[in-house]
Design a protein around this motif. Structure first.
Motif, PDB file in Angstrom:
ATOM      1  N   ALA A  61       0.742  -1.284   0.158  1.00 17.24           N
ATOM      2  CA  ALA A  61       0.029   0.103   0.088  1.00 17.24           C
ATOM      3  C   ALA A  61       0.992   1.250   0.049  1.00 17.24           C
ATOM      4  CB  ALA A  61      -0.909   0.034   1.220  1.00 17.24           C
ATOM      5  N   SER A  62       2.353   1.169   0.009  1.00 13.19           N
ATOM      6  CA  SER A  62       2.958   2.341   0.239  1.00 13.19           C
ATOM      7  C   SER A  62       2.966   3.006  -1.246  1.00 13.19           C
ATOM      8  CB  SER A  62       4.393   2.046   0.552  1.00 13.19           C
ATOM      9  OG  SER A  62       4.939   1.153  -0.424  1.00 13.19           O
ATOM     10  N   GLN A  63       3.070   4.382  -1.032  1.00 19.32           N
ATOM     11  CA  GLN A  63       2.800   5.298  -2.319  1.00 19.32           C
ATOM     12  C   GLN A  63       4.221   5.612  -2.788  1.00 19.32           C
ATOM     13  OE1 GLN A  63      -0.212   6.549  -3.779  1.00 19.32           O
ATOM     14  NE2 GLN A  63      -0.822   4.864  -2.614  1.00 19.32           N
ATOM     15  N   VAL A  64       4.043   5.701  -4.229  1.00 21.18           N
ATOM     16  CA  VAL A  64       5.312   5.858  -5.008  1.00 21.18           C
ATOM     17  C   VAL A  64       5.114   6.626  -6.068  1.00 21.18           C
ATOM     18  CG1 VAL A  64       6.650   3.595  -4.332  1.00 21.18           C
ATOM     19  CG2 VAL A  64       5.113   3.609  -6.604  1.00 21.18           C
ATOM     20  N   SER A  65       6.123   7.489  -6.363  1.00 24.15           N
ATOM     21  CA  SER A  65       6.022   8.334  -7.610  1.00 24.15           C
ATOM     22  C   SER A  65       6.781   7.875  -8.865  1.00 24.15           C
ATOM     23  CB  SER A  65       6.352   9.743  -7.350  1.00 24.15           C
ATOM     24  OG  SER A  65       5.333  10.221  -6.144  1.00 24.15           O
ATOM     25  N   PHE A  66       6.574   8.091 -10.019  1.00 24.41           N
ATOM     26  CA  PHE A  66       7.451   7.661 -11.018  1.00 24.41           C
ATOM     27  C   PHE A  66       7.048   8.738 -12.322  1.00 24.41           C
ATOM     28  CE2 PHE A  66       3.481   5.285 -11.383  1.00 24.41           C
ATOM     29  CZ  PHE A  66       3.233   5.356 -12.503  1.00 24.41           C
ATOM     30  N   GLY A  67       7.975   8.519 -13.232  1.00 29.18           N
ATOM     31  CA  GLY A  67       8.089   9.415 -14.562  1.00 29.18           C
ATOM     32  C   GLY A  67       7.873   8.517 -15.720  1.00 29.18           C
ATOM     33  N   ILE A  68       7.212   9.157 -16.599  1.00 28.36           N
ATOM     34  CA  ILE A  68       7.136   8.566 -18.086  1.00 28.36           C
ATOM     35  C   ILE A  68       7.459   9.420 -18.870  1.00 28.36           C
ATOM     36  CG2 ILE A  68       5.372   7.423 -19.714  1.00 28.36           C
ATOM     37  CD1 ILE A  68       5.317   5.962 -17.182  1.00 28.36           C
ATOM     38  N   LEU A  69       8.622   8.963 -19.566  1.00 26.63           N
ATOM     39  CA  LEU A  69       9.055   9.915 -20.713  1.00 26.63           C
ATOM     40  C   LEU A  69       8.588   9.308 -22.184  1.00 26.63           C
ATOM     41  CD1 LEU A  69      11.344  11.959 -21.426  1.00 26.63           C
ATOM     42  CD2 LEU A  69      13.149  10.123 -21.715  1.00 26.63           C
ATOM     43  N   LEU A  70       7.846  10.257 -22.738  1.00 26.29           N
ATOM     44  CA  LEU A  70       7.414  10.066 -24.255  1.00 26.29           C
ATOM     45  C   LEU A  70       8.507  10.230 -25.127  1.00 26.29           C
ATOM     46  CD1 LEU A  70       4.875  10.590 -22.164  1.00 26.29           C
ATOM     47  CD2 LEU A  70       3.637  10.953 -24.331  1.00 26.29           C
ATOM     48  N   ALA A 126      -2.621   8.395 -10.180  1.00 27.69           N
ATOM     49  CA  ALA A 126      -2.884   9.887 -10.084  1.00 27.69           C
ATOM     50  C   ALA A 126      -1.818  10.547 -10.888  1.00 27.69           C
ATOM     51  CB  ALA A 126      -2.823  10.038  -8.599  1.00 27.69           C
ATOM     52  N   ILE A 127      -2.184  11.412 -11.744  1.00 34.67           N
ATOM     53  CA  ILE A 127      -1.098  12.336 -12.440  1.00 34.67           C
ATOM     54  C   ILE A 127      -1.008  13.443 -11.619  1.00 34.67           C
ATOM     55  CG2 ILE A 127      -0.929  13.699 -14.528  1.00 34.67           C
ATOM     56  CD1 ILE A 127      -1.715  10.408 -15.312  1.00 34.67           C
ATOM     57  N   SER A 128       0.461  13.755 -11.372  1.00 34.68           N
ATOM     58  CA  SER A 128       0.993  14.564 -10.754  1.00 34.68           C
ATOM     59  C   SER A 128       1.450  15.944 -11.311  1.00 34.68           C
ATOM     60  CB  SER A 128       2.256  14.368  -9.942  1.00 34.68           C
ATOM     61  OG  SER A 128       2.197  12.831  -9.315  1.00 34.68           O
ATOM     62  N   GLN A 129       1.967  15.760 -12.413  1.00 38.85           N
ATOM     63  CA  GLN A 129       2.637  16.978 -13.213  1.00 38.85           C
ATOM     64  C   GLN A 129       2.788  16.575 -14.678  1.00 38.85           C
ATOM     65  OE1 GLN A 129       5.887  18.611 -11.520  1.00 38.85           O
ATOM     66  NE2 GLN A 129       5.907  20.370 -12.989  1.00 38.85           N
ATOM     67  N   THR A 130       2.641  17.408 -15.576  1.00 42.52           N
ATOM     68  CA  THR A 130       3.181  17.127 -17.103  1.00 42.52           C
ATOM     69  C   THR A 130       4.041  18.249 -17.616  1.00 42.52           C
ATOM     70  OG1 THR A 130       0.910  15.939 -17.408  1.00 42.52           O
ATOM     71  CG2 THR A 130       2.215  16.696 -19.330  1.00 42.52           C
ATOM     72  N   MET A 131       5.130  18.179 -17.846  1.00 39.72           N
ATOM     73  CA  MET A 131       5.932  19.110 -18.507  1.00 39.72           C
ATOM     74  C   MET A 131       5.129  19.986 -19.594  1.00 39.72           C
ATOM     75  SD  MET A 131       9.793  17.606 -18.632  1.00 39.72           S
ATOM     76  CE  MET A 131      10.412  18.850 -19.841  1.00 39.72           C
ATOM     77  N   PRO A 132       5.585  21.193 -19.610  1.00 39.97           N
ATOM     78  CA  PRO A 132       4.764  21.808 -20.851  1.00 39.97           C
ATOM     79  C   PRO A 132       4.759  21.163 -22.264  1.00 39.97           C
ATOM     80  CG  PRO A 132       5.883  23.440 -19.278  1.00 39.97           C
ATOM     81  CD  PRO A 132       6.155  21.864 -18.883  1.00 39.97           C
ATOM     82  N   SER A 133       6.060  20.675 -22.426  1.00 43.17           N
ATOM     83  CA  SER A 133       6.092  19.904 -23.895  1.00 43.17           C
ATOM     84  C   SER A 133       5.338  18.629 -23.926  1.00 43.17           C
ATOM     85  CB  SER A 133       7.744  19.619 -24.020  1.00 43.17           C
ATOM     86  OG  SER A 133       8.147  18.683 -23.200  1.00 43.17           O
ATOM     87  N   GLY A 134       4.931  18.090 -22.800  1.00 45.08           N
ATOM     88  CA  GLY A 134       4.155  16.818 -22.703  1.00 45.08           C
ATOM     89  C   GLY A 134       5.486  15.740 -22.899  1.00 45.08           C
ATOM     90  N   MET A 135       6.491  15.848 -22.807  1.00 39.71           N
ATOM     91  CA  MET A 135       7.617  14.693 -22.874  1.00 39.71           C
ATOM     92  C   MET A 135       7.726  14.156 -21.639  1.00 39.71           C
ATOM     93  SD  MET A 135       9.982  16.335 -25.489  1.00 39.71           S
ATOM     94  CE  MET A 135      11.203  14.708 -25.889  1.00 39.71           C
TER      95      MET A 135
END
Length: 184
Positions: A61-70, A126-135
């Motif tokens: 149940a621990s929460q983790v954050s991660f990023g996706i690079l498009l 949950a989406i935390s943030q998206t770079m302005p470029s969307g990348m």
């Protein structure tokens, strides 16, 4: 993505293995549990893992954050343009693009960014943030969600004096997503 340093956001830093998720733009949301076969994401396990010391297994149940690079659009054109910008004999030498110019030609399409965010949300993240470029899209969820969705396990390690949490195997996506190599 090669994870060469553990300071990258905890966990699944290799999710930025990138190219992959832009391929999600052509899928319909489906639960990961309904799929048994998976597409492995190349180079998505940390190369430093064999030099790290295992510390603990995180709670499901621990929460983790991660990023996706498009993926960038027109990547080959971007490479050629960078070479020309750096070549003193080129007529475009030193004529750098603004962020807006770069994004208009090379950033992922708005549809791709929306599809990735929609798919992540459909998987319970949950989406935390998206770079302005969307990348780059950051998201969060439970350890169990990450493990189920990306077909891996998460563990905590110490490496170069830091405690980090990361995936222990290559990440993978359900077969309902296009294979990572088909991303553009």
């Amino acid at each position: 993505m090669r994870v060469s340093h553990p300071r990258i956001r905890p966990v699944v830093a290799a999710l930025a293995a990138a190219a992959t998720v832009v391929a999600l733009s052509s899928i319909a949301a489906s639960p990961a549990s309904a799929v048994t076969a998976r597409h492995v994401i190349p180079d998505s396990s940390p190369h430093w893992l064999s030099h790290a010391k295992h510390v603990a297994t995180p709670a499901a149940a621990s929460q983790v954050s991660f990023g996706i690079l498009l993926n960038m659009r027109n990547a080959a054109q971007a490479d050629a343009q960078v070479k020309a910008l750096s070549d003193p004999s080129s007529p475009t030498y030193g004529k750098w693009l603004t962020n807006k110019q770069f994004d208009a030609t090379y950033a992922p399409s708005g549809a791709s960014v929306s599809a990735v965010k929609s798919w992540l949300t459909s998987q319970g993240f949950a989406i935390s943030q998206t770079m302005p470029s969307g990348m780059y899209v950051t998201a969060s969820g439970s350890t169990a969600q990450v493990e189920k969705t990306f077909g891996t396990s998460l563990e905590k390690y110490t490496y170069q004096g830091k405690t980090v949490q990361t995936n222990t195997t290559a990440l993978s996506l359900p077969t309902t997503t296009p294979p990572p190599s088909s991303a553009s």
